[in-house]
Design an enzyme around this catalytic site. Structure first.
Site, PDB file in Angstrom:
ATOM      1  N   GLU A 264       0.892  -1.097  -0.006  1.00  0.00           N
ATOM      2  CA  GLU A 264      -0.075  -0.166   0.088  1.00  0.00           C
ATOM      3  C   GLU A 264       1.008   1.227   0.114  1.00  0.00           C
ATOM      4  O   GLU A 264       1.382   1.614   1.078  1.00  0.00           O
ATOM      5  CB  GLU A 264      -1.060  -0.090   1.260  1.00  0.00           C
ATOM      6  N   CYS A 298      -2.381   9.243   2.436  1.00  0.00           N
ATOM      7  CA  CYS A 298      -2.136   8.623   0.972  1.00  0.00           C
ATOM      8  C   CYS A 298      -3.117   8.990   0.089  1.00  0.00           C
ATOM      9  O   CYS A 298      -2.839   8.951  -1.178  1.00  0.00           O
ATOM     10  CB  CYS A 298      -1.951   7.129   1.270  1.00  0.00           C
TER      11      CYS A 298
HETATM   12  P1  NAD Z   1       8.422   4.922   4.687  1.00  0.00           P
HETATM   13  O1  NAD Z   1       8.447   4.167   3.564  1.00  0.00           O
HETATM   14  O2  NAD Z   1       9.353   5.640   5.066  1.00  0.00           O
HETATM   15  O3  NAD Z   1       8.256   3.941   6.099  1.00  0.00           O
HETATM   16  C1  NAD Z   1       6.968   3.007   6.244  1.00  0.00           C
HETATM   17  C2  NAD Z   1       7.384   1.742   7.369  1.00  0.00           C
HETATM   18  O4  NAD Z   1       8.622   1.107   6.711  1.00  0.00           O
HETATM   19  C3  NAD Z   1       8.215   2.452   8.544  1.00  0.00           C
HETATM   20  O5  NAD Z   1       7.746   1.729   9.326  1.00  0.00           O
HETATM   21  C4  NAD Z   1       9.589   2.285   8.191  1.00  0.00           C
HETATM   22  O6  NAD Z   1      10.422   2.091   9.398  1.00  0.00           O
HETATM   23  C5  NAD Z   1       9.408   0.941   7.581  1.00  0.00           C
HETATM   24  N1  NAD Z   1      10.713   0.842   6.739  1.00  0.00           N
HETATM   25  C6  NAD Z   1      11.799   1.610   6.166  1.00  0.00           C
HETATM   26  N2  NAD Z   1      12.734   1.147   5.603  1.00  0.00           N
HETATM   27  C7  NAD Z   1      12.400  -0.337   5.307  1.00  0.00           C
HETATM   28  C8  NAD Z   1      13.064  -1.435   4.794  1.00  0.00           C
HETATM   29  N3  NAD Z   1      14.180  -1.163   4.172  1.00  0.00           N
HETATM   30  N4  NAD Z   1      12.358  -2.544   4.884  1.00  0.00           N
HETATM   31  C9  NAD Z   1      11.297  -2.797   5.542  1.00  0.00           C
HETATM   32  N5  NAD Z   1      10.865  -1.725   6.487  1.00  0.00           N
HETATM   33  C10 NAD Z   1      11.279  -0.213   6.110  1.00  0.00           C
HETATM   34  O7  NAD Z   1       6.879   5.448   4.808  1.00  0.00           O
HETATM   35  P2  NAD Z   1       6.312   6.714   5.756  1.00  0.00           P
HETATM   36  O8  NAD Z   1       7.147   7.902   5.474  1.00  0.00           O
HETATM   37  O9  NAD Z   1       6.275   6.131   7.182  1.00  0.00           O
HETATM   38  O10 NAD Z   1       4.873   6.896   5.272  1.00  0.00           O
HETATM   39  C11 NAD Z   1       4.386   7.797   4.260  1.00  0.00           C
HETATM   40  C12 NAD Z   1       4.166   7.052   2.889  1.00  0.00           C
HETATM   41  O11 NAD Z   1       3.167   6.063   3.287  1.00  0.00           O
HETATM   42  C13 NAD Z   1       3.475   7.976   1.859  1.00  0.00           C
HETATM   43  O12 NAD Z   1       4.252   7.634   0.888  1.00  0.00           O
HETATM   44  C14 NAD Z   1       1.995   7.542   2.006  1.00  0.00           C
HETATM   45  O13 NAD Z   1       1.391   7.917   0.899  1.00  0.00           O
HETATM   46  C15 NAD Z   1       2.068   6.023   2.466  1.00  0.00           C
HETATM   47  N6  NAD Z   1       0.750   5.580   2.848  1.00  0.00           N
HETATM   48  C16 NAD Z   1       0.128   4.706   1.837  1.00  0.00           C
HETATM   49  C17 NAD Z   1      -0.936   4.348   2.391  1.00  0.00           C
HETATM   50  C18 NAD Z   1      -1.842   3.445   1.437  1.00  0.00           C
HETATM   51  O14 NAD Z   1      -2.805   2.792   2.132  1.00  0.00           O
HETATM   52  N7  NAD Z   1      -1.604   3.328   0.180  1.00  0.00           N
HETATM   53  C19 NAD Z   1      -1.649   4.519   3.901  1.00  0.00           C
HETATM   54  C20 NAD Z   1      -0.537   5.385   4.512  1.00  0.00           C
HETATM   55  C21 NAD Z   1       0.498   6.092   4.162  1.00  0.00           C
END
Ligand code: NAD
Length: 545
Positions: A264, A298
Site C-alpha cells: 500500500e 495517502c
Molecule cells: P516509509 O516508507 O518511510 O516507512 C514505512 C515503514 O517502513 C516504517 O515503519 C519504516 O520504518 C519501514 N521501513 C523503512 N525502511 C524499510 C526497509 N528497508 N524494509 C522494511 N521496512 C522499512 O513511509 P512513511 O514515511 O512512514 O509513510 C508515508 C508514506 O506511506 C507515503 O508515501 C504515503 O502515501 C504512504 N501511505 C500509503 C497508504 C496506503 O494505504 N496506500 C496509507 C498510509 C501511508
C-alpha cells in the site's frame, strides 16, 4: 503556544509498554525532555534481527492454537479490545495527537471511529466472509465430482506501517489478520511507536493469548530484518504500507524468499470538478481532502482539475474557506489544521512549492512554514497556474497544499488525471451520477469516488489499494481479508469405483472418446454430454478388461 510532539523525541528512537509507562512519559516529557527521550528509548527500543526472529518464533508458536478456535471465540477478544478502546477514547486520541501533531478531532474522526467500526464489522462478519463455498465445475458433476474452496489462515503476518495513521492503519490489519486465524508481528513507524504499543496493550488487556500480537519497534533496519526473515523463519506474508521507495526495497527483499506481499504505497490523487458540480460542496471537499491530517494522507487530494467555466468561482470559494481555517495547537478542540508529523516531510512541501513558484505558479493562500510555532507547521496552501512539469503535480507532496489546474473537456480531465505514476484514489464531482460513473471507469486508480474524497479508507467493507506505483494487493473488505488466508481447493470424486476415462491405457477407442469429449463435453450442454454415455461405458469396460 503549540504543544511539543512526542515525535521530536521518538524520531531518534524506535518502544515495551504499559499504560503506566505511557502516562509517565506524558508527564515527564513537558518538564524533562532529555529524561523523556531516555524513557522513550527504553519503552521503544531499536530492535535488531535477533529480537525480530524471537518475535516471529513466539508468533509462530502461538498461531496454531488460535487458528483452532472458532470465529466466535476470536471475535470475543476483538470485541473486548473494542470495549477497552471505547472506554479510553480521549486518552487514545490525545496519544495519537501528541505523537503525530494532528488535531485530536482528527485522531478521533479519522483513526478511532473507523477502527471501532472495522473491529465491529470483522468480529461480526469474518465467519460469513470466509465461509467455505462450492464451485460450479460444469459438466464434471455428471461424473460424480464436486469442488469446494475453504480458507485457511496463513500463519504469521508481518505488518509494517507508516506514521501518518499510526492507529487506524495497523489496527485494521491486526484485527483482520487475527480474525482470519493468523498471528501478527507488527513493525510500526519509528516516528509513532507509542500508538502501536497502545494497540498491543489494548489487546493484551483484552486477553489475546501471548505471542499472537508481537510488536517490534525500531526503524527501517528493524523492518528490513522482518522482511529478510522470510518464510524460513515463519513469516507467511508481508502487509506493507509506506512510501514507494521503501515499498520497492520490501518487494525486492520479499522476492528473495518468495514471501507474498501486499504493498500500500503513495498517491497523487486527482479531484475532477465538472461544470455541473455543486460548487460549494466541491470547494469544501477540496480543502478537507487536501488539508485534513495536514495533507499527510495517502489519499489526500494532491491535484485538483476544475472545468474552466467554473474555475474562477471555485477558486474564490476554495481560497475563502482556506483562509478561514484555524491552525494551532492540535490539542485544542477548535483547531482545523495541526502540525506535520516530521521535518523531513515539511521540507518536501517547501521544495515542491518553491519549484512550482520558479516555474510560474501563483500562491493564493498560505505558502510557507509557520515560524516560531514549536512544531512542524505549514500553512494550508492554495496554488494555481500549475502544470505537469512541476514536482507539485508529479511527485507525492504529502502536505497541506492544493494545486488547481483548469481543463476544457471531459477527455482532457481524464487524461490529466491519468498522467501520473500513481493510482490510489480519485474523485469526480458532478450532479449527474451516470456521467460520474461513466467517467469513473476511465480513471486509473484503485478507488474512484463520485462526489466524495479521501474517506473510503474508513469503510471496513470496501477494498483499499492502488494500481501502478500505488502498489498491489488490497486491504479492507472481503478482498483484503482474502489476502490474509490461503484458499484451498477440495475436490471430491463420489464415483471412485469407476476408473477415469482419461487414465492409462490409451487406445483407438480412447482417442475416439477424447474427440467426442472435445466436441460435446466441452460444449457446456448437458444433453450433448449425456449423448457420450455409451462411449464412456465402452471405455470403462475396456479399462476393466
Ligand atoms: P516509509 O516508507 O518511510 O516507512 C514505512 C515503514 O517502513 C516504517 O515503519 C519504516 O520504518 C519501514 N521501513 C523503512 N525502511 C524499510 C526497509 N528497508 N524494509 C522494511 N521496512 C522499512 O513511509 P512513511 O514515511 O512512514 O509513510 C508515508 C508514506 O506511506 C507515503 O508515501 C504515503 O502515501 C504512504 N501511505 C500509503 C497508504 C496506503 O494505504 N496506500 C496509507 C498510509 C501511508
Amino acid at each position: 503556544m503549540i504543544a511539543t510532539q512526542y515525535s521530536t523525541a521518538s524520531e531518534a528512537t524506535g518502544c515495551q509498554h504499559s499504560t503506566t509507562v505511557l502516562r509517565v512519559l506524558g508527564i515527564i516529557e513537558c518538564r524533562h525532555p532529555v529524561a523523556s527521550l531516555a524513557v522513550l528509548y527504553w519503552v521503544a527500543p531499536l530492535m535488531g534481527a535477533a529480537e525480530v526472529l524471537s518475535a516471529l518464533n513466539r508468533a509462530q508458536a502461538a498461531q496454531p492454537a488460535w487458528a483452532s478456535l472458532s470465529f466466535r471465540d476470536r471475535a470475543r477478544v476483538v470485541l473486548q479490545a473494542r470495549k477497552i478502546v471505547l472506554a479510553e477514547l480521549d486518552e487514545i486520541g490525545t496519544l495519537i495527537s501528541r505523537e503525530t501533531g494532528k488535531p485530536s478531532a482528527e485522531a478521533l474522526s479519522m483513526e478511532i471511529v473507523p477502527g471501532l467500526d472495522l473491529m465491529h464489522y470483522f468480529a461480526r462478519h469474518t465467519a460469513r466472509l470466509l465461509q467455505p463455498h462450492k464451485i460450479d465445475i460444469g459438466q464434471y458433476w455428471l461424473m460424480g465430482r464436486s469442488s469446494q474452496v475453504v480458507y485457511k489462515p496463513l500463519g504469521v503476518i508481518g505488518i509494517i506501517s507508516p506514521w501518518n495513521f499510526p492507529w487506524a492503519t495497523p489496527l485494521a490489519e491486526v484485527v483482520m489478520a487475527l480474525m482470519a486465524g493468523n498471528s501478527v508481528v507488527l513493525k510500526p513507524s519509528e516516528l509513532t511507536p507509542l500508538t502501536a504499543l497502545k494497540i498491543g496493550e489494548v489487546f493484551q488487556r483484552a486477553r489475546l493469548p501471548k505471542g499472537l500480537l508481537e510488536i517490534v519497534t525500531g526503524d527501517g533496519t528493524t523492518g528490513a530484518a522482518l522482511t529478510d526473515a522470510g518464510p524460513e523463519a515463519g513469516l507467511a506474508k508481508i502487509m506493507f504500507t509506506g512510501s514507494v521507495a521503501t515499498g520497492k526495497r520490501v518487494a525486492a527483499s520479499a522476492a528473495k524468499h518468495l514471501t507474498p506481499t501486499v504493498l500500500e504505497l503513495g498517491g497523487k490523487d486527482p479531484m475532477i470538478v465538472l461544470e455541473d458540480a455543486n460548487l460549494q460542496s466541491a470547494a469544501r471537499a477540496a480543502i478537507w481532502g487536501a488539508f485534513c491530517n495536514a495533507g499527510q494522507a495517502c489519499a489526500s487530494v494532491e491535484r485538483c482539475y476544475v472545468h474552466e467555466s467554473i474555475a474562477p468561482r471555485f477558486i474564490e470559494l476554495v481560497v475563502k474557506e482556506t483562509l478561514a481555517l484555524k491552525q494551532d495547537n492540535p490539542a485544542e478542540s477548535e483547531v482545523d489544521v495541526g502540525a506535520m508529523s516530521n521535518e523531513r516531510q515539511l521540507r518536501i512541501v517547501e521544495e515542491h512549492i518553491s519549484d512550482a513558484l520558479e516555474r510560474g505558479a501563483r500562491v493564493l493562500a498560505g505558502g510557507k512554514r509557520v515560524k516560531n510555532s514549536g512544531g512542524w507547521f505549514h500553512e494550508p496552501t492554495v496554488v494555481t497556474e500549475v502544470d505537469h512539469s512541476m514536482d507539485l503535480m508529479r511527485d507525492e507532496t504529502f502536505g497541506p497544499v492544493l494545486p488547481i489546474l483548469t481543463f476544457k473537456t471531459d477527455d482532457e480531465a481524464i487524461k490529466l488525471a491519468n498522467d501520473s505514476v500513481y493510482g490510489l484514489t480519485a474523485s469526480i464531482w458532478t450532479r449527474n451520477i451516470a456521467r460520474g460513473r461513466r467517467l469513473a471507469t476511465k480513471v486509473d486508480a484503485g478507488t474512484i469516488m463520485v462526489n466524495e474524497v479521501v474517506y473510503t479508507h474508513a469503510l471496513a467493507q470496501t477494498p483499499w489499494g492502488g494500481v501502478k506505483q500505488s502498489g498491489y494487493g488490497r486491504t479492507h473488505g472481503r478482498l483484503g481479508l482474502l489476502e490474509l488466508v490461503s484458499p484451498q481447493h477440495i475436490h471430491i470424486n463420489r464415483l471412485s469405483f469407476l476408473p477415469d476415462v482419461w487414465w492409462f491405457r490409451y487406445s483407438t477407442g480412447a482417442s475416439l472418446l477424447f474427440h467426442s469429449l472435445a466436441k460435446h463435453f466441452t460444449s457446456g450442454s448437458i444433453i450433448q454430454s449425456s449423448l457420450l454415455l455409451p462411449q464412456m461405458i465402452k471405455r470403462w469396460r475396456e479399462r476393466r478388461d
